[in-house]
Write an enzyme that holds these catalytic residues in place. Structure first.
Site, PDB file in Angstrom:
ATOM      1  N   CYS A   1       9.898   9.427  -1.302  1.00 59.02           N
ATOM      2  CA  CYS A   1       9.217  10.611  -1.820  1.00 59.02           C
ATOM      3  C   CYS A   1       9.999  11.040  -3.045  1.00 59.02           C
ATOM      4  O   CYS A   1      11.214  11.167  -2.982  1.00 59.02           O
ATOM      5  CB  CYS A   1       9.232  11.703  -0.760  1.00 59.02           C
ATOM      6  SG  CYS A   1       8.814  13.311  -1.424  1.00 59.02           S
TER       7      CYS A   1
ATOM      8  N   HIS B   1      10.036   6.456   9.195  1.00 57.78           N
ATOM      9  CA  HIS B   1      10.671   6.636   7.888  1.00 57.78           C
ATOM     10  C   HIS B   1      12.172   6.806   8.068  1.00 57.78           C
ATOM     11  O   HIS B   1      12.629   7.247   9.116  1.00 57.78           O
ATOM     12  CB  HIS B   1      10.067   7.846   7.165  1.00 57.78           C
ATOM     13  CG  HIS B   1       8.737   7.568   6.550  1.00 57.78           C
ATOM     14  ND1 HIS B   1       8.384   8.003   5.298  1.00 57.78           N
ATOM     15  CD2 HIS B   1       7.676   6.876   6.999  1.00 57.78           C
ATOM     16  CE1 HIS B   1       7.160   7.596   5.012  1.00 57.78           C
ATOM     17  NE2 HIS B   1       6.703   6.908   6.036  1.00 57.78           N
TER      18      HIS B   1
ATOM     19  N   ASN C   1      10.040   4.281   3.742  1.00 58.98           N
ATOM     20  CA  ASN C   1       9.772   3.591   4.999  1.00 58.98           C
ATOM     21  C   ASN C   1      10.992   2.825   5.469  1.00 58.98           C
ATOM     22  O   ASN C   1      11.904   2.516   4.699  1.00 58.98           O
ATOM     23  CB  ASN C   1       8.630   2.587   4.780  1.00 58.98           C
ATOM     24  CG  ASN C   1       7.325   3.268   4.444  1.00 58.98           C
ATOM     25  OD1 ASN C   1       6.699   3.864   5.306  1.00 58.98           O
ATOM     26  ND2 ASN C   1       6.923   3.188   3.198  1.00 58.98           N
TER      27      ASN C   1
ATOM     28  N   HIS D   1       5.214   3.886  12.976  1.00 58.11           N
ATOM     29  CA  HIS D   1       5.377   3.921  11.518  1.00 58.11           C
ATOM     30  C   HIS D   1       6.490   4.932  11.245  1.00 58.11           C
ATOM     31  O   HIS D   1       6.276   6.138  11.338  1.00 58.11           O
ATOM     32  CB  HIS D   1       4.059   4.354  10.860  1.00 58.11           C
ATOM     33  CG  HIS D   1       4.138   4.452   9.370  1.00 58.11           C
ATOM     34  ND1 HIS D   1       3.601   3.490   8.532  1.00 58.11           N
ATOM     35  CD2 HIS D   1       4.701   5.381   8.550  1.00 58.11           C
ATOM     36  CE1 HIS D   1       3.824   3.837   7.269  1.00 58.11           C
ATOM     37  NE2 HIS D   1       4.486   4.981   7.262  1.00 58.11           N
TER      38      HIS D   1
ATOM     39  N   ARG E   1       0.839  -1.201   0.000  1.00 53.60           N
ATOM     40  CA  ARG E   1       0.000   0.000   0.000  1.00 53.60           C
ATOM     41  C   ARG E   1       0.875   1.253   0.000  1.00 53.60           C
ATOM     42  O   ARG E   1       0.965   1.964  -0.970  1.00 53.60           O
ATOM     43  CB  ARG E   1      -0.942  -0.016   1.223  1.00 53.60           C
ATOM     44  CG  ARG E   1      -2.082   1.000   1.146  1.00 53.60           C
ATOM     45  CD  ARG E   1      -1.698   2.446   1.424  1.00 53.60           C
ATOM     46  NE  ARG E   1      -1.079   2.665   2.718  1.00 53.60           N
ATOM     47  CZ  ARG E   1      -0.589   3.837   3.091  1.00 53.60           C
ATOM     48  NH1 ARG E   1      -0.633   4.889   2.287  1.00 53.60           N
ATOM     49  NH2 ARG E   1      -0.015   3.976   4.278  1.00 53.60           N
ATOM     50  N   ASP E   2       1.561   1.487   1.096  1.00 56.00           N
ATOM     51  CA  ASP E   2       2.353   2.706   1.242  1.00 56.00           C
ATOM     52  C   ASP E   2       3.449   2.779   0.187  1.00 56.00           C
ATOM     53  O   ASP E   2       3.694   3.822  -0.413  1.00 56.00           O
ATOM     54  CB  ASP E   2       2.953   2.730   2.659  1.00 56.00           C
ATOM     55  CG  ASP E   2       3.481   4.097   3.057  1.00 56.00           C
ATOM     56  OD1 ASP E   2       3.702   4.934   2.168  1.00 56.00           O
ATOM     57  OD2 ASP E   2       3.686   4.326   4.250  1.00 56.00           O
TER      58      ASP E   2
END
Length: 307
Positions: free
Chosen positions: A244, A213, A253, A211, A17-18
């Site tokens: 990104c 990064h 991540n 979560h 997903r991410d």
């Protein structure tokens, strides 16, 4: 180094997903399904497989319902979907998602830019999703991932008191779990430790996943700080997928492979088979040829004598 008892930490794989949502290319559905199969085979017990958003906004997620239905074949895996609003929640529950996660931003500036709602208005949206869940699928947990909890590229610092106030509002609304997300990679270990400890004081066992990064190389250090503060669920992405496009390099991540190696080397069991986890990179590469993948462990290999 493997542990036969129940795993001590839950690694929640968010790559499908991410990760996929963050890359420009769209992975063909067949490749996506093969990748999810490989992740399940590696022993991952929670996989965020899709995001239920309009296909014109995120063509990468147009096959969300099909992906959820395929993933449900795997027993022992909790199939999780991200939903930004009530409409998304309805579609995800209809598809059979076993856990819903909603992003609620701690930063008002990020919240307006991301979902065109204030954090307080998002709490109302969460309440509506909880009511829908109670009607449609009472057993399905609803988690909130509080984004920009450690800082925001739009507004800068996010006061810890703002994060905690929002966490209390969400807990009062009846959310099952509230995690903290370092969306912009601005967090540091002291801050992560302090904020999670304060979360445990405020909302106790509702405190959910970290979560994190790796934007500034602190992902694993922040993960360790969260673990020492009492966190037992960690979001990560195979190959660190999901950077990104405006921050070149390993900006995505935390890498699942590196996170699993860190915990297993410490004697903290994850339930994940590292050899099979490495093998799960093959269908990912096949489905996204040319997409850069990250990770120190995949490059270095497992330490000599690793069991």
């Amino acid at each position: 180094m493997t542990n036969i008892h129940a795993p001590e930490v839950l690694i929640s794989e968010v790559g499908p997903r991410d990760g996929l949502q963050s890359v420009k290319a769209t992975m063909p559905t067949a490749d996506k399904l093969r990748w999810i199969d490989a992740l399940a085979a590696a022993g991952l017990r929670e996989i965020e497989v899709a995001s239920f958003v309009p296909a014109q906004l995120l063509p990468q997620m147009a096959d969300a319902a099909q992906v959820v239905q395929h993933a449900l074949r795997h027993t022992g895996v909790r199939v999780m979907a991200l939903v930004p609003n009530l409409r998304g929640a309805q579609a995800a529950l209809q598809a059979g998602a076993q856990k819903l996660t909603l992003p609620v931003s701690a930063s008002p500036a990020h919240s307006m830019a991301n979902v065109r709602k204030t954090p307080e208005a998002m709490v109302e949206e969460v309440k509506a999703v909880l009511r829908l869940r109670d009607e449609m699928a009472p057993g399905v947990p609803v988690e909130v991932g509080m984004s920009t909890a450690f800082g925001c590229t739009l507004q800068g610092l996010v006061p810890e008191d703002d994060v905690l106030r929002l966490a209390v509002l969400l807990a009062e609304a009846g959310v099952d779990e509230i995690g903290l997300s370092d969306t912009t990679g601005m967090g540091n270990p002291a801050q992560v430790s302090r904020l999670f400890k304060r979360m445990f004081q405020e909302i106790g066992p509702l405190t959910g996943a970290a979560h994190l990064h790796n934007t500034r190389g602190l992902g694993l250090a922040n993960g360790l700080a969260a673990y020492e503060a009492g966190v037992r669920t960690f979001d990560s992405s195979l190959g660190g997928l999901g950077g990104c496009p405006y921050a070149p390099g390993a900006s995505g991540n935390v890498v699942t492979e590196d996170l699993v190696v860190m915990f297993e080397a410490m004697g903290v069991s994850t339930g994940v088979d590292l050899h099979k986890l490495m093998a799960a990179r093959a269908p990912l590469k096949a489905g996204l040829p040319g997409e850069p993948l990250y990770g120190m462990t995949p490059e270095a290999g497992l330490p000599k004598g690793w069991v």
